[in-house]
Each structure stands twice: as C-alpha cells, then as structure tokens.
Write an enzyme that holds these catalytic residues in place. Structure first.
Site: not given
Ligand code: DC
Length: 654
Positions: A51, A93, A123, A169-170, A313, A341, A344, A387-388, A412
């Site tokens: 990223d 991404n 997104r 989204s913030s 997250d 991503e 989730r 990734h998460r 990422k």
C-alpha cells in the site's frame, strides 16, 4: 513465485517481544502531506508494504522527488502544486492511497486518471466524488457510476461549504480534510449521518497539525478548514508502529498465555486501534501499557458483546479470538467490513464455520459461538486477497494445525508477518522416532511419551488398520483408489492402549503377519499416504507428541523438535520379534522371520514415496546390543539437549 499456501503447526504458547512495522494509515498520510508541503521532510520508520509502495509510485509519477537514505525516506515537498499535470496512476487495492489522492488531485489543476485492481473498482467512492463535485471538482467515472476508475480534470472552485456522508468510509472525510487546504480559502465541511471509524479522523487531524494546518472541529459534524492553511514540513517525522498489526500479537499473548510485548505503540498512540487492547482486556486478558509498548497475557478468555465502530480493522482479530473464548462473542457496528478489501463479514463467517463455530451474521454484526476444543479445521483457510484475513487466522493455530491459502497477501501492510509470528510462538513439540520394523521404536516412543506426559502416535498402526480394513472389505491391496478411499473414511480410535476401528477393538489383529505384510503394501501407495497425512497431523496436541514410524521427521512433522532414527541390525530385530512371538505362544522359524524383515526393509526403503531413510537432520540411535531403557534414556537426553521446551501448560478458557 507466489506461494500457494502456508502450513502452520498447532501452537502451544506465545511469548516474546516484537517491534511493529510502521502504521499503514500514518505512513500514507505522512507521505502525501510531505509531498504537498513546503520544504523537505525526513520520514523515519516508514512502513514498507504494497500500500505504501502504491502511494510512493503515485507521488513520484506526479513529479515528487523521493529518496531513501539510511533507512529514512526523504521527500522534497512541492508546496501544494504537483509538477506533473497529466498522469495515469495505478493504485492497486490501496484505499489509503486512492481516496486522499483523488481529493488532492481534484484541486491540482491537471488531468489525471486513477485506477486500481478489480476489487478497488468494486469499493464505493461516490460519496467522496459527490463532495468534491460540490466544491467544484470535475471528476467523471470511467467504469460504473460511483466506483473507480476515475478521470479528473481541473476544478472550478466556487463554494465555501461542502458536505460529505460519514457512514460508508471515514477515508472520504480524511481525503477531503487533507485536500481542502490546497484551495487556500475558508471552507466548512459538514458530515452527514453517523461518522464511522472516528479514530482515523483523529489520526488525520493530528498529522495535519504536525504539518502546520489546524482544523477547527465542532463535534464530529462540522469541520472548518482555515483560509491560510499551508502545509509546511515538520523536518523529521516518526511513523508510529501499526496498531492494527499489533492486534495479532496481543491476541497471541492472550490466547497463548504470553506475555507478548509489542513495541512501537502505547499509551500515547494517536491510533484508535490501540483500543483493541481494551477489548482484549474485556475478554479477560491482562494488559499492561507503557508509553511506547503494550503487553498482553492471559490464562483464559471469555466471550463479549461489543460495539466495534472505533476499531473496525482490529475488530477482525477479536473474531478469531472468539474461537478460544468461553461463550459467545458478538461484534457490532461493523458495516464498513462489507466494503473493505473483501466483504469481511461474509468472509469471516465462512472461514470461522470451517472450525465448526456457529455464526450469525447481519448487515452490521457478526455473532460467534466457538466450537468445542480441541477443534479441527475442515479444509483450508481462504484469504480473499485480504491481508487481515490471513493475519487473523494465523491465530487459529493455537487450536489446531492450519493451512492458509495465498499467505503472500499480507504484503499489503506486513510483508514478513509469518516470520514474526513464528518468532513469538512455540509450536506443540514433536519427537519423531523413525526406523525399520521391530527396531524397538514403538516401545521406546511410548515410554518417552509417558515420561514427558506427551501424546503418542503409532503411525504404523494406521497403515496396519488400513490394510485390515481393505482385507475385510475385499479390496485388493494394490487398488490405490479403493484403499485410499477407505483410509480417508476410516473411523479410528486410540483409547487406553486399545486401537479401535469403528467400535471394534483391533489391537491384536493388526499385529498379525497378514496385516504386517498388508501394511507394507498399502504404505507404498501415494494415495494412501496422502489420506493418512491429515489424520496423523491431528495427533499433534498440547503438551506434545511422540510419533513413531518411517516418515515422521521427514514428511509428517518436518519441524519436529527432535528427530531420531532408531535402528538395529536385521538379525537383532529378528531375534527380538522371535522372542515376542514365543512369549505369545506362537512358534515361528527364525530364518523366515529374518527373511521377512529383510524383505519389508527393502520394500519400505525402495518405494518412491516417503522411503525409509535416515534424514540428515536426525540423530542415529542403533539399539543393537543395548536395552530398551538405555535407548529411552538416550532419547530423553537428546531431547533435553535439543534445548526445547518440554512442557508449557496451555491456558484453558475461563
Ligand atoms: O511400524 P510398523 O511395523 O507398525 O509399520 C507397519 C508398516 O507401515 C510398515 O511396513 C511400514 C509402514 N509405515 C510407513 O510406511 N510409514 C509410517 N510412518 C509407519 C509405517
């Protein structure tokens, strides 16, 4: 080459210290503001990941001079005016690059095209584009309405008030806040609806302040961008450790006993995700915080019901912790997970179910009732290019061995995640004792297991049971498909020294000469070995395992704490077997026994798959002429010398 999967052994404990990589959110904000500033900025501890790489590439394509010197990143600011006025930018991404760059370029008096990977194009970005258009920006969608890719042309600024929706989204608000000072006029920014992920806005405001622009804020609804806002370099700026990345290690400390200390974030962190530690504490973990570190330990976790709006997250990490908690865990207010991503909530639900967890999911919540322990993973973990997902699920290895697909997606934000995870975790130890038939390895292995309080796996028995089941089912022992199908579906039990096939005790029967010969035959079939591999791995449970066979050290448990190759001369083994059979009242010819043993040795060592061989990393122990107890002592001594932890009690859920 892309690695298809990573196998993680079951973990016994977690302990140690880790210095965190830099925060992704802070890194990309600092990079952009350093570029927009007047003057040169030296960024220390910048995160190196996919990223941040996308942001660096984009800034360079826009004419910003960036170099790396002595581990620092040096950015020459362009005083709010990118030199390159026409560019195509690919942003992968990386939401933290795409959104703020869209906003900044909207007011940069140039012609730009911004695109990303397929998921980036799914997104939403419409709320940000609407707000920018309200301010006079000229942006058009090149694909679907409301989604990237985008085309940006010079803006015609007119308005002095702009509004943006806060509930998707913030990053939209973050992008606007960082870009609006470029207009050099007083602008009021109104947030419509509930603002999610507020702590990320705090990060934005804090970093803007360090670059000389202070935003006046009234609650979370109204922000005023000052007229004379001008970004100026702070000279040197440090990037904090990534608080979201910290969550995996803190969770490891909480699930695996700990203590695990993360360095790089602490009490004074500007990142909202440090609040993850509070959530973990609620689950029953012990948390200690310093200025620049946090430590977690625990002797058990309990389920909680929690609003995760402030830790979107890190909340994913709680979902996997829930597998180890006593009772149900519900994570609420997580609608933003659906546009990250991957979706989730859906992904998490699907993967947690693979462990037998009971899942309830809604548009903005997930409820997790853990499966009974020890649990088993059905299949492997998919990561959805997220990734998460990969990092969270590594924690499930405290419950069972795991396969995680596409582990490289961690790049990422955390390219060496799995190496760091293995540095603070202790796998359930395995002592592998391989060797030929009748070498005494079974007796030695079971005594060692008893002495250490470990589990014991007689892998030869599995091949023997397979042969028995095939003989009974009338399946030819060279019918690979037939026998491996059978091996996959067998119900095998080991209870109080007895071996069960279904409900029947077969302890004696599998030792017959017919089963011995049959086992050697079916063991040469690759399909059978593959079918039994998974079954064997399941025997690896806390506090440890002693496994005997032919390929324990080489194939089934290659990360064994100790590998022993136990052997004796063929004559000695024939003599031992003869003695055993005489004791059982069976009269057998010594020459035939010797002949049999030599034939079986040859078959076991000549076969193409997992042949019986001493591997280079195993200790040779020849028992010819020494007694069983001498061999046991030698194995114990080797294990002690291997310097491995022989016993760590795993915490049990409270
Ligand atoms: O150790 P044992 O004699 O019970 O093994 C029976 C057969 O199974 C033997 O011929 C070798 C085979 N075997 C194997 O191929 N791999 C193992 N891990 C264990 C046994």
């Amino acid at each position: 080459m892309k690695k298809e999967y990573i196998d993680l052994p079951p973990m016994l404990a977690a302990k140690g210290e880790i210095t965190l990589p830099g925060s992704k959110s802070i890194s990309n904000r600092v990079l952009l503001l350093s570029a927009l500033s007047e003057g040169r900025t030296e960024i220390r501890d910048l995160l190196h990941s996919d990223d941040t790489e996308r942001m660096l590439e984009a800034l360079q394509a826009l004419g910003v001079k960036i170099e790396f010197r002595d581990g620092s990143c040096i950015v020459e600011g362009i005083s709010g005016n990118f030199p390159v006025k026409n560019a195509e930018l690919f942003l992968g991404n990386a939401g933290t690059a795409f959104r703020p760059l869209t906003a900044a370029l909207a007011f940069s008096n140039g012609h730009y095209r911004l695109s990303g990977v397929q998921r980036m194009h799914e997104r939403p970005i419409g709320d940000l584009v609407d707000a920018l258009r309200e301010a006079g920006a000229n942006i058009s969608y090149l694909g679907s309405e409301g989604y990237p890719p985008l085309e940006i042309r010079p803006a015609k600024i007119s308005e002095s008030a702009v509004s943006v929706k806060g509930n998707v989204s913030s990053q939209f608000l973050t992008g606007l806040l960082m870009a609006l000072p470029l207009l050099k006029r007083r602008i009021e920014l109104k947030v419509e609806g509930e603002l999610i992920s507020k702590p990320y806005i705090e990060i934005t405001l804090e970093i803007m302040k360090r670059f000389g622009v202070t935003i006046e804020r009234q609650g979370w609804e109204r922000f005023v961008v000052p007229k004379n806002g001008r970004y100026t370099s702070p000279g040197i700026i440090h990037v904090e450790g990534d608080a979201s990345s910290a969550s995996y290690f803190l969770a490891a400390g909480a699930i695996g006993g700990g203590p695990v200390r993360v360095k790089g974030v602490g009490r004074n962190s500007i990142q909202g995700d440090v609040k993850f530690a509070d959530a973990l504490e609620k689950m029953g973990a012990r948390i200690v915080m310093g200025e620049n570190w946090i430590e977690a330990s625990s002797s058990g976790l309990k389920g909680i019901d929690i609003d995760c709006n402030e830790i979107p997250d890190a909340a994913m990490t709680l979902a996997v912790c829930a597998l180890f908690a006593h009772g149900k865990t519900t994570l609420r207010n997580i609608a933003s997970w659906r546009v990250k991503e991957t979706d989730r909530i859906a992904a998490m639900a699907k993967e947690l179910r693979k462990f037998g967890a009971r899942i309830e999911e809604g548009t903005d919540f997930i409820g997790i009732t853990p499966p009974p322990r020890p649990f088993v993973l059905h299949g492997s973990i998919d990561t959805y290019d997220d990734h998460r997902m990969a990092m969270c699920f590594s924690l499930a290895s405290f419950g069972t061995h795991l396969r995680i697909n596409d582990p490289g997606c961690v790049a990422k934000t955390f390219p060496d995640y799995f190496e760091r995870f293995s540095a603070i975790t202790v796998p359930v130890p395995v002592i592998s004792i391989d060797g030929p038939s009748a070498s005494g390895k079974g007796t030695v292995a079971s005594i060692v297991a008893e002495k250490l309080g470990f589990h014991y796996l007689d892998s030869g028995a599995l091949y023997r049971i397979t042969a028995l089941a095939a003989i009974r089912a009338g399946i030819s022992l060279d019918d690979e498909k037939g026998v491996s199908g059978l091996a996959r579906d067998m119900e095998i039990g080991f209870e109080n020294g007895e071996i069960l096939l279904g409900n029947e005790r077969v302890t004696q029967e599998i030792r017959s000469e017919a089963c011995s010969k049959g086992a050697s035959q079916v063991a040469a079939l690759p399909g059978v070995r593959a079918a039994l591999l998974e079954l064997q791995k399941r025997f690896r449970k806390a506090p440890g395992l002693v496994a005997d066979g032919r390929d324990m050290g080489s194939t089934v448990f290659p990360d064994s704490a100790l590998k022993v190759f136990l052997t004796a001369s063929a004559e000695e083994r024939a003599k031992r077997r003869h003695k055993q059979l005489i004791e059982k009242g069976e009269d057998v010819n010594m020459d035939i026994l010797l002949q049999d043993i030599m034939e079986r040795d040859a078959r076991d060592s000549m076969r193409s798959i997992a042949p019986l061989q001493k591997s280079a990393d195993s200790e040779l122990l020849d028992t010819t002429g020494i007694g069983i107890m001498a061999a046991v002592s030698r194995v114990m001594e080797l294990y002690e010398n291997a310097g491995k932890i022989s016993r760590i009690d795993q915490p049990t859920p409270v």
